[in-house]
Design a protein around this motif. Structure first.
Motif, short mmCIF file in Angstrom:
data_model
loop_
_atom_site.label_atom_id
_atom_site.label_comp_id
_atom_site.label_asym_id
_atom_site.label_seq_id
_atom_site.Cartn_x
_atom_site.Cartn_y
_atom_site.Cartn_z
N TYR A 88 12.68 21.15 -17.33
CA TYR A 88 13.40 19.94 -16.91
C TYR A 88 12.34 18.91 -16.52
O TYR A 88 11.28 19.27 -16.02
N ASP A 89 12.66 17.63 -16.76
CA ASP A 89 11.64 16.60 -16.59
C ASP A 89 11.44 16.12 -15.15
O ASP A 89 10.40 15.59 -14.81
N GLU A 90 12.48 16.25 -14.32
CA GLU A 90 12.37 15.70 -12.97
C GLU A 90 11.35 16.54 -12.19
O GLU A 90 11.48 17.74 -12.10
N PRO A 91 10.32 15.88 -11.64
CA PRO A 91 9.31 16.65 -10.92
C PRO A 91 9.65 16.83 -9.44
O PRO A 91 10.49 16.13 -8.90
N MET A 92 9.01 17.77 -8.80
CA MET A 92 8.98 17.81 -7.34
C MET A 92 7.65 18.41 -6.91
O MET A 92 6.93 18.97 -7.75
N LEU A 93 7.31 18.28 -5.65
CA LEU A 93 6.02 18.80 -5.22
C LEU A 93 6.04 20.33 -5.32
O LEU A 93 7.04 20.97 -5.02
N ALA A 97 0.85 -1.20 0.00
CA ALA A 97 0.00 0.00 0.00
C ALA A 97 0.88 1.25 0.00
O ALA A 97 0.61 2.22 -0.72
N VAL A 98 1.96 1.21 0.79
CA VAL A 98 2.85 2.37 0.85
C VAL A 98 3.58 2.55 -0.49
O VAL A 98 3.78 3.66 -0.96
N LEU A 99 3.92 1.43 -1.12
CA LEU A 99 4.59 1.52 -2.43
C LEU A 99 3.66 2.19 -3.46
O LEU A 99 4.08 3.08 -4.20
N VAL A 100 2.41 1.77 -3.47
CA VAL A 100 1.43 2.37 -4.39
C VAL A 100 1.30 3.87 -4.10
O VAL A 100 1.34 4.71 -5.00
N GLN A 101 1.18 4.18 -2.80
CA GLN A 101 1.00 5.58 -2.41
C GLN A 101 2.21 6.43 -2.81
O GLN A 101 2.06 7.51 -3.39
N ARG A 102 3.41 5.93 -2.54
CA ARG A 102 4.60 6.72 -2.86
C ARG A 102 4.81 6.85 -4.37
O ARG A 102 5.28 7.88 -4.85
N ASN A 103 4.45 5.82 -5.11
CA ASN A 103 4.59 5.91 -6.57
C ASN A 103 3.61 6.91 -7.19
O ASN A 103 3.77 7.29 -8.34
N SER A 104 2.58 7.29 -6.41
CA SER A 104 1.59 8.25 -6.96
C SER A 104 1.99 9.69 -6.67
O SER A 104 1.30 10.63 -7.05
N MET A 105 3.13 9.89 -6.03
CA MET A 105 3.53 11.21 -5.53
C MET A 105 3.56 12.28 -6.62
O MET A 105 3.19 13.41 -6.39
N TYR A 106 4.02 11.92 -7.80
CA TYR A 106 4.17 12.95 -8.85
C TYR A 106 3.20 12.72 -9.99
O TYR A 106 3.46 13.15 -11.11
N ARG A 107 2.09 12.01 -9.72
CA ARG A 107 1.19 11.66 -10.82
C ARG A 107 0.78 12.88 -11.64
O ARG A 107 0.83 12.85 -12.86
N GLU A 108 0.42 13.96 -10.93
CA GLU A 108 -0.04 15.17 -11.64
C GLU A 108 1.04 15.70 -12.58
O GLU A 108 0.78 15.96 -13.75
N ALA A 109 2.26 15.81 -12.04
CA ALA A 109 3.38 16.31 -12.84
C ALA A 109 3.66 15.37 -14.01
O ALA A 109 3.92 15.82 -15.13
N GLU A 110 3.59 14.08 -13.74
CA GLU A 110 3.86 13.10 -14.79
C GLU A 110 2.85 13.22 -15.93
O GLU A 110 3.20 13.17 -17.11
N GLN A 111 1.59 13.40 -15.54
CA GLN A 111 0.55 13.52 -16.57
C GLN A 111 0.74 14.80 -17.38
O GLN A 111 0.57 14.81 -18.59
N ARG A 112 1.12 15.86 -16.65
CA ARG A 112 1.34 17.13 -17.34
C ARG A 112 2.50 17.01 -18.33
O ARG A 112 2.39 17.46 -19.48
N SER A 113 3.56 16.38 -17.90
CA SER A 113 4.72 16.15 -18.77
C SER A 113 4.35 15.38 -20.02
O SER A 113 4.75 15.74 -21.13
#
Lengths: 298, 482
Positions: free
Chosen positions: B288-293, A251-267
């Motif tokens: 740059y591609d690396e994200p942060m909060l 559960a923690v792995l799933v949660q931590r992997n979602s940390m940058y989802r927004e940025a990833e989608q934007r990219s």
């Protein structure tokens, strides 16, 4: 700079690259990975090593397009260059004669499961492999897996190839049929690895999974890849990537992997938009004279 | 003529020198710099530098040099500034310090050269760091550093890690005529100077220029090599033909507090937080591609009181944090950070929550950080470090609302090199055993220094170890004696 000497699609969105990386090729062992960065502004991402050829000084990696970097990577071809490739990272898989080992590869995870299966086979194990994919097109490395397995089972979610269902169905069958299993090695999506862990926990079968958290340096320096193992933080890059599945907090792995989802989608959206515009420009240029613009030089 | 040669070049009579105030370092106004990543300090101009240099009392037995881990001849270089020979001053510094533009910026001078300056008994000490920075920058602007003339020895040395310690060894050994190759795990050269210390304190351009200078001297660099994984120490010695190896792999693994909630999204180690910003330029996302909060309008805290903690929180402030806290369990007096950084941070509006420690992180129930549950502390009896031990005050718990928490409480030894090098002795904390005098390890031909030997320390202490190592490597290569 690391030269791509061969690139080919294994399945839609899944590409294999053979890279010139003599140092890594000499040292790579099953279960290890590399971190790569494609260009100056690029991010660092961990990628599976499928195989290596120490004599030719090459490694092969398998990449599934998911975010911007992997999409960009999959647009590269033979003779292109990758700016940075570092490895082999992580602890190698534990290889010994365990007896009967079930190796499970889910989707692109099969590429990481393959060298481990091969090494386990060479170590004298009876290797039963289960390969799963969403559909027929996404089944990869079937002949390779077959060659290193005493038995190979294939499932597709939609039944478009081999047996309809999930890898867990096959594992359950093996268990229900009373097959003696000394070890399960599972590499694939987190949901798959979690389901397998649940199943084998009840049966008390030692199970190893290869985790894929977010990473930067891959040498233990940043601590970004920490995973919760028996309630304690461990670093996937130096303590892993393989862990005892029954001690992993998925559960923690799933949660931590979602940390940058927004940025990833934007990219990714930005990347697709650029691609579309580039394509549109190409089409426009086909009829209009090409005018070089200063801003596009670099 | 020998007597006149020793005569002071300083036009200012001795007793006048105390009357000149320490020349202030020009800096960006706090309210401006809190919102940009440009360097805080702007540097002396030649007039300011000469004014400051003239304050030097030219002690017969200068303690400044004794207190410098690399032994810079302060009196001699300051004297050259007084007479306007800035390039000569730079060359003088370079004799013992290969990274003067770096140390002039990041050394804790108050604990070293300036700490025992005779002036400081009555007035403020000589601005040695400021002067060192001035001559290094001057030389760089002129672009005329003098390359030393050396005879090749035919010996080859591998250096593991391109941080301050490894660069010092490289710089010293290349000047002795040895062939030097530096291996770096990351994609950029400089170690902590590029991934750890932020732009506003040490511009990356400065680091690149210093490294470029080393390249000109003939130092070779290879990035993307994790020694221990990509190649082992034994392979370097036996197969790649290196005559000696220096291990300067640095501080290693970030420590966590082992309190509940450390895995929540929003909790970073300082190493990760700073690496995303400095090395990966995540603050320039999506260029740059690396994200942060996104920190805009968010409340951010760093836990710890060292330079790394201040670097992290001042970066957060520059990335738009609404509130930026330092949570430190001891008091001001025990804070290990450089005095100038604490001063600058306060000017910029960092909120110091002293004698405070988090006991747990709190989340929104979906794994995202919302607060740090903290307790207030009071100081009890001195502990093993000689500092008064902080003791929690009963019933003082409170929640500090936060979106991001950065843990900067130190590091532990990275095991990669040790675990892949048979016979390399380590201490019980996992750091490499090396002689304090010669930096020799338990393996013949293998030397080590910097944080991987001492645990987290400073740039200049790592450079000091590098200097000692270079000297002892040179002895070993020329005599063959171990």
């Amino acid at each position: 700079m690391f030269k791509i000497i061969h690139a080919e699609f294994l399945a839609p969105g899944v590409k294999r690259f053979v890279l010139e990386a003599p140092r890594i090729a000499r040292k790579q062992k099953p279960g290890q990975f590399v971190i790569l960065r494609i260009y100056e502004e690029g991010e660092r991402i961990p990628v599976t090593i499928e195989n290596s050829d120490p004599e030719r000084g090459t490694i092969s990696i398998v990449v599934q397009a998911a975010g911007k970097t992997t999409h960009l990577l999959n647009s590269l071809n033979t003779d292109d260059q990758i700016l940075d490739v570092v490895g082999p990272l992580g602890k190698p898989s534990e290889i010994a004669n365990f007896g009967t080992v079930v190796v499970v590869g889910g989707g692109v995870g099969t590429a990481m499961a393959y060298p481990t299966a091969a090494a386990l086979k060479r170590a004298g194990n009876c290797v039963i492999s289960i390969v799963g994919a969403r559909n027929k097109e996404l089944v990869i490395l079937e002949p390779e897996m077959r060659a290193v397995s005493d038995a190979l089972m294939i499932t597709t979610d939609d039944g478009s190839y081999a047996d309809k269902g999930f890898v867990t169905d096959k594992l359950r069958q093996l268990i229900e049929n009373g097959t003696r299993i000394d070890l399960v090695v599972a590499v694939g999506p987190i949901v798959m690895m979690r389901a397998i862990a649940e199943m084998t926990r009840k049966e008390n079968i030692h199970t190893v999974v290869s985790l894929n958290p977010i990473m930067i340096d891959g040498t233990g320096m940043c601590g970004g890849c920490r995973v919760l193992i028996d309630g304690k933080s461990e670093f996937a890059c130096v303590d892993g990537p393989e862990f005892d599945a029954h001690r992993v907090d998925f559960a923690v792995l799933v949660q931590r992997n979602s940390m940058y989802r927004e940025a990833e989608q934007r990219s990714l959206a930005e990347f697709h938009r650029c691609k579309t515009e580039e394509r549109a420009r190409e089409l426009a240029h086909a009829v209009e004279p090409v005018v070089a613009r200063e801003g596009e030089q670099r | 003529m020998t007597t006149t040669a020793k005569k002071s070049q300083n036009p200012l009579p001795m007793k006048e020198r105390m009357k000149v105030p320490r020349q202030l370092m020009p800096e960006q106004p706090a309210e401006v710099r809190a919102h940009n990543f440009e360097e805080v300090n702007l540097g002396y101009d030649p007039d300011l530098a000469q004014q400051e240099a003239m304050r030097c009392l030219e002690c017969a037995k200068p303690t400044c040099t004794d207190n410098c881990p690399v032994g810079v001849d302060v009196k001699a270089f300051v004297e050259r500034i007084v007479v306007g020979d800035f390039l000569g001053a730079a060359a003088k510094v370079r004799e013992s310090n290969v990274l003067p533009a770096v140390t002039g910026r990041v050394c804790p001078q108050e604990d070293q050269c300036e700490g025992t300056c005779l002036l400081s008994k009555k007035v403020k000490p000589l601005g040695i760091g400021y002067l060192e920075r001035f001559v290094a920058d001057y030389e760089q602007r002129m672009g005329t550093h003098i390359l030393p003339n050396v005879t090749p020895t035919g010996k080859k040395v591998a250096i593991v890690g391109s941080g301050p310690s490894g660069l010092t060894v490289a710089g010293d050994l290349i000047q002795k005529g040895h062939k030097v190759r530096v291996f770096e795990a990351l994609h950029e050269i400089g170690g902590v100077l590029v991934y750890g210390i932020p732009e506003f304190r040490l511009p990356k351009q400065i680091v690149r220029e210093q490294i470029e200078y080393m390249r000109e001297m003939g130092v070779e660099f290879e990035t993307d090599v994790v020694v221990g994984r990509t190649v082992t120490i034994d392979e370097l010695l036996e197969e790649e033909g290196y005559d000696a190896v220096y291990i300067g792999t640095g501080a290693g693994l970030p420590q966590f507090m082992n309190i509940p909630g450390e895995h929540f999204n929003g909790v970073y180690s300082a190493n990760e937080f700073l690496t995303r910003i400095n090395l990966m330029k995540a603050y320039k996302f999506p260029v740059y591609d690396e994200p942060m909060l996104d920190l805009t309008g968010r409340d951010v805290a760093v836990i710890g009181g060292g330079n790394t903690a201040l670097d992290a929180i001042r970066s957060a402030l520059r990335l738009g944090a609404r509130k930026a806290y330092v949570i430190y369990r001891r008091s001001d007096a025990e804070m290990p950070a450089r005095a100038e950084e604490v001063h600058h941070a306060r000017q910029e509006g960092i909120d110091f929550q002293m004698l405070t420690a988090p006991v747990e992180f709190v989340s929104d129930g979906k794994g995202w950080l919302t607060a740090a549950r903290c307790v207030r502390m009071e100081l009890g009896e001195p502990d093993a470090s000689g500092r008064r031990r902080p003791v929690p005050i009963q019933g003082s718990e409170f929640d500090l609302p936060l979106s991001v928490a950065v843990i900067a409480i130190g590091t532990s030894a990275n095991p990669i090199v040790q675990s892949t090098t048979p016979g390399l002795g380590t201490n019980k904390r996992g750091y490499i055993q090396a002689s304090e005098e010669t930096q020799r390890t338990t393996r013949k031909g293998v030397f080590a220094g910097g944080d991987i030997v001492t645990g987290s320390a400073t740039v200049i202490l790592a450079m000091g170890a590098g200097r000692r190592a270079a000297k002892s490597i040179h002895d070993y290569l020329t005599t063959g004696d171990w």
